[in-house]
Design a protein around this motif. Structure first.
Motif, PDB file in Angstrom:
ATOM      1  N   ALA A 169      78.878  22.543  10.082  1.00 37.70           N
ATOM      2  CA  ALA A 169      78.513  23.716   9.292  1.00 37.70           C
ATOM      3  C   ALA A 169      78.946  23.539   7.846  1.00 37.70           C
ATOM      4  N   ASN A 170      79.934  22.665   7.619  1.00 40.34           N
ATOM      5  CA  ASN A 170      80.400  22.392   6.265  1.00 40.34           C
ATOM      6  C   ASN A 170      79.719  21.190   5.628  1.00 40.34           C
ATOM      7  N   ALA A 171      78.829  20.535   6.366  1.00 41.37           N
ATOM      8  CA  ALA A 171      78.218  19.322   5.817  1.00 41.37           C
ATOM      9  C   ALA A 171      77.275  19.616   4.661  1.00 41.37           C
ATOM     10  N   ALA A 172      76.559  20.737   4.745  1.00 42.57           N
ATOM     11  CA  ALA A 172      75.523  21.009   3.748  1.00 42.57           C
ATOM     12  C   ALA A 172      75.061  22.452   3.857  1.00 42.57           C
ATOM     13  N   THR A 173      74.310  22.880   2.861  1.00 41.83           N
ATOM     14  CA  THR A 173      73.536  24.117   2.924  1.00 41.83           C
ATOM     15  C   THR A 173      72.073  23.720   3.058  1.00 41.83           C
ATOM     16  N   VAL A 174      71.348  24.410   3.936  1.00 37.43           N
ATOM     17  CA  VAL A 174      69.965  24.051   4.247  1.00 37.43           C
ATOM     18  C   VAL A 174      69.045  25.240   4.012  1.00 37.43           C
ATOM     19  N   SER A 175      67.953  24.998   3.308  1.00 41.01           N
ATOM     20  CA  SER A 175      66.915  26.014   3.118  1.00 41.01           C
ATOM     21  C   SER A 175      65.612  25.488   3.692  1.00 41.01           C
ATOM     22  N   PRO A 176      64.992  26.214   4.627  1.00 40.59           N
ATOM     23  CA  PRO A 176      63.741  25.747   5.235  1.00 40.59           C
ATOM     24  C   PRO A 176      62.567  25.845   4.273  1.00 40.59           C
ATOM     25  N   SER A 177      61.516  25.146   4.613  1.00 38.30           N
ATOM     26  CA  SER A 177      60.357  25.045   3.716  1.00 38.30           C
ATOM     27  C   SER A 177      59.696  26.386   3.443  1.00 38.30           C
ATOM     28  N   ALA A 178      59.818  27.346   4.363  1.00 35.62           N
ATOM     29  CA  ALA A 178      59.201  28.659   4.147  1.00 35.62           C
ATOM     30  C   ALA A 178      59.856  29.426   3.004  1.00 35.62           C
ATOM     31  N   ASP A 179      61.052  28.998   2.611  1.00 37.60           N
ATOM     32  CA  ASP A 179      61.789  29.709   1.562  1.00 37.60           C
ATOM     33  C   ASP A 179      61.739  29.011   0.213  1.00 37.60           C
ATOM     34  N   THR A 180      61.342  27.747   0.155  1.00 35.48           N
ATOM     35  CA  THR A 180      61.527  26.949  -1.057  1.00 35.48           C
ATOM     36  C   THR A 180      60.245  26.854  -1.880  1.00 35.48           C
ATOM     37  N   LEU A 181      60.418  26.663  -3.169  1.00 37.38           N
ATOM     38  CA  LEU A 181      59.289  26.650  -4.099  1.00 37.38           C
ATOM     39  C   LEU A 181      58.327  25.511  -3.817  1.00 37.38           C
ATOM     40  N   ASP A 182      58.835  24.347  -3.431  1.00 32.40           N
ATOM     41  CA  ASP A 182      57.953  23.191  -3.235  1.00 32.40           C
ATOM     42  C   ASP A 182      57.537  22.998  -1.780  1.00 32.40           C
ATOM     43  N   GLY A 183      57.931  23.896  -0.884  1.00 31.51           N
ATOM     44  CA  GLY A 183      57.501  23.810   0.506  1.00 31.51           C
ATOM     45  C   GLY A 183      58.139  22.687   1.297  1.00 31.51           C
ATOM     46  N   ARG A 184      59.289  22.166   0.817  1.00 34.96           N
ATOM     47  CA  ARG A 184      60.043  21.167   1.579  1.00 34.96           C
ATOM     48  C   ARG A 184      61.340  21.780   2.087  1.00 34.96           C
ATOM     49  N   HIS A 209      65.167  21.759   2.063  1.00 37.64           N
ATOM     50  CA  HIS A 209      66.146  21.289   1.082  1.00 37.64           C
ATOM     51  C   HIS A 209      67.555  21.282   1.676  1.00 37.64           C
ATOM     52  N   PHE A 210      68.305  20.221   1.367  1.00 38.48           N
ATOM     53  CA  PHE A 210      69.689  20.050   1.800  1.00 38.48           C
ATOM     54  C   PHE A 210      70.555  19.780   0.569  1.00 38.48           C
ATOM     55  N   THR A 211      71.691  20.428   0.481  1.00 36.11           N
ATOM     56  CA  THR A 211      72.691  20.070  -0.522  1.00 36.11           C
ATOM     57  C   THR A 211      74.009  19.840   0.191  1.00 36.11           C
ATOM     58  N   SER A 260      77.196  28.994  -5.157  1.00 37.34           N
ATOM     59  CA  SER A 260      76.102  29.592  -4.383  1.00 37.34           C
ATOM     60  C   SER A 260      74.849  29.743  -5.233  1.00 37.34           C
ATOM     61  N   GLU A 261      75.020  30.202  -6.454  1.00 37.79           N
ATOM     62  CA  GLU A 261      73.869  30.364  -7.350  1.00 37.79           C
ATOM     63  C   GLU A 261      73.243  29.013  -7.685  1.00 37.79           C
ATOM     64  N   ALA A 262      74.065  27.983  -7.865  1.00 42.68           N
ATOM     65  CA  ALA A 262      73.541  26.657  -8.184  1.00 42.68           C
ATOM     66  C   ALA A 262      72.692  26.118  -7.034  1.00 42.68           C
ATOM     67  N   ILE A 263      73.135  26.316  -5.806  1.00 37.41           N
ATOM     68  CA  ILE A 263      72.365  25.841  -4.652  1.00 37.41           C
ATOM     69  C   ILE A 263      71.045  26.581  -4.551  1.00 37.41           C
ATOM     70  N   ALA A 264      71.063  27.870  -4.790  1.00 34.71           N
ATOM     71  CA  ALA A 264      69.817  28.643  -4.762  1.00 34.71           C
ATOM     72  C   ALA A 264      68.820  28.103  -5.788  1.00 34.71           C
ATOM     73  N   ARG A 265      69.314  27.710  -6.965  1.00 34.06           N
ATOM     74  CA  ARG A 265      68.427  27.126  -7.980  1.00 34.06           C
ATOM     75  C   ARG A 265      67.906  25.772  -7.532  1.00 34.06           C
ATOM     76  N   LEU A 266      68.800  24.913  -7.040  1.00 30.35           N
ATOM     77  CA  LEU A 266      68.392  23.579  -6.598  1.00 30.35           C
ATOM     78  C   LEU A 266      67.327  23.642  -5.508  1.00 30.35           C
ATOM     79  N   HIS A 267      67.453  24.612  -4.612  1.00 25.43           N
ATOM     80  CA  HIS A 267      66.530  24.717  -3.484  1.00 25.43           C
ATOM     81  C   HIS A 267      65.244  25.462  -3.834  1.00 25.43           C
TER      82      HIS A 267
END
Length: 446
Positions: free
Chosen positions: A109-124, A126-128, A220-227
């Motif tokens: 759970a500490n390895a990364a933050t994950v955003s699925p493609s349904a949420d991201t601007l480019d449809g991929r 994303h992992f940070t 948290s804000e930086a990850i939201a931007r990256l994703h």
């Protein structure tokens, strides 16, 4: 779009030990320097993965990281042969040697933050990778975490794996332990909740006084931007600093969410009403209605929640639309928690099943079911595009049980970390694991 949530559990490594390195993690500190059982720890984790896979939940694993971390030891001036490095570190800095042998990567759970493609601007997807810079024993994990994620999610058409944030207190990031996603269905556009413990650039903001706040709002804000997340479907909430000082070092020790359900303790957030209002408004915007399951202190005090890891549980969507709560055995053994859970199941709400596992080796080191897994929502095409060798099957389970039996000790004492033969054992095990998982070159074992 149809999608499933995969849980990537951490495969416990052969150096599983109790070094008590995590200040603020009550369970970890309580068992410092006691003997551990790496074999039992790995088998307990594998049994959990197998059982959930057999229930029809999508289950995979993340391999352990290489231990000892000679890169850390050599970076601070220990030189010579590997045996020389271990001997001198044990003699002069045994705590640093314990950091180099840390078992903490098992908690994916500490390895990364994950955003699925349904949420991201480019449809991929994303992992940070999380920088985990609050603790020496975790601060180097992002190097291998990024390497592992890039190996498993290598297809750039479907996946984007980002480097960790700058390793500075302003961007302290602890990964998915402080991140929750809500949606009507896994494949629908969702709402991503980021919970932070402090605001680095606003010293007047509330912050804990006893234990460190490991996640910053800035991170948290930086990850939201990256994703590439939408501002209208992203919520930032402050964790209650008082519960951090009671041993709630991550949000996933005091709250868990899935689908449209938030299961949380009344003391989880600094502003409970404001957090719930923001979630309701944003979740309404994706066509769902928030179901908030609030646990009062009168029913389960924070101390019992921490001791049992009630909220460090997995909340899983079943095929019938209801949810199962995956908890450690300790929840059955704590009277207040057991009574609450009995009432919860009888209430007729969204959570109608309890699944418990013996995870005592992990629990004694400060991590429960939620710590052990990284949630990754994947469409069928994305699931087919990722590396298939880490998906839990009966064949892989049997293979890994055999591998653990041949390579893992059933008792590990603190002084064993100084034994150069033990370091060789660990390297030998991981060299074989690369082959078993079909991930050649996963580790830098030179």
């Amino acid at each position: 779009m149809m999608a499933r949530e995969f849980n990537f559990d951490g495969l416990v490594g052969p150096s599983h030990n109790y070094a008590g390195l995590s200040f603020g993690n009550v369970a970890s500190f309580s068992n410092v320097k006691s003997a551990s059982n790496p074999r039992q720890a790995a088998l307990q984790g594998l049994d959990k993965m197998r059982a959930l896979a057999n229930r029809g939940f999508a289950q995979a694993l993340l391999p352990p990281q290489a231990r000892p971390n000679f890169r850390l030891l050599r970076a601070i001036g220990y030189s010579g042969t590997d045996a020389d490095v271990l001997a001198r570190a044990w003699r002069e800095a045994p705590v640093v040697l314990a950091c180099a042998y840390s078992a903490s990567p098992m908690w994916t759970a500490n390895a990364a933050t994950v955003s699925p493609s349904a949420d991201t601007l480019d449809g991929r997807v994303h992992f940070t990778a999380a920088n985990l810079n609050n603790k020496l024993h975790r601060a180097d994990e992002h190097v291998q975490s990024t390497r592992t994620l890039q190996a498993i999610f290598a297809n750039a058409e479907h996946f984007a794996v980002h480097q960790s944030l700058p390793s500075t207190p302003a961007f302290g990031d602890e990964g998915a332990a402080n991140h929750t996603r809500f949606s009507r269905h896994h494949g629908d556009a969702g709402v991503e909740l980021f919970v932070y413990g402090k605001v680095e650039f606003d010293p007047s903001a509330p912050h804990p006084k006893k234990y460190p706040a490991r996640q910053t709002r800035e991170a948290s804000e930086a990850i939201a931007r990256l994703h590439g997340l939408s501002d209208t479907r992203t919520v930032f909430a402050a964790q209650n600093p008082d519960v951090i000082d009671q041993g709630v070092f991550h949000n996933d020790v005091i709250a868990v969410g899935n689908g449209n359900v938030l299961f949380y303790h009344e003391q989880a957030f600094a502003d409970e009403a404001g957090t719930l209002d923001a979630l309701r408004r944003t979740i309404d915007g994706v066509g769902a209605t928030l179901q908030a399951v609030r646990v009062d202190s009168a029913h389960v005090p924070v101390a019992d929640a921490v001791a049992s890891y009630l909220f460090n549980s997995q909340l899983l969507s079943k095929s019938d639309g209801r949810m199962a709560l995956v908890v450690p055995h300790e929840c059955r053994e704590n009277p207040a928690v057991a009574q609450y859970l009995s009432q919860l199941l009888a209430s007729g709400g969204a959570i109608d099943e309890l699944i418990d596992f013996d995870l005592r080796q992990s629990m004694r080191n400060g991590g429960g079911p939620a710590c052990l897994r990284l949630r990754v929502v994947l469409t069928d095409a994305q699931a087919a595009a990722m590396h298939q060798g880490v998906i839990m099957t009966e064949t892989l389970y049997a293979t890994l049980v055999d591998w653990v039996g041949r390579h893992y000790r059933d008792r590990l004492e603190p002084q064993d970390l100084a034994d150069p033969l033990f370091a060789i054992e660990c390297n030998t095990a991981l060299a074989e694991l690369e082959r078993l998982l079909d991930l050649p070159g996963l580790y830098d074992l030179s």
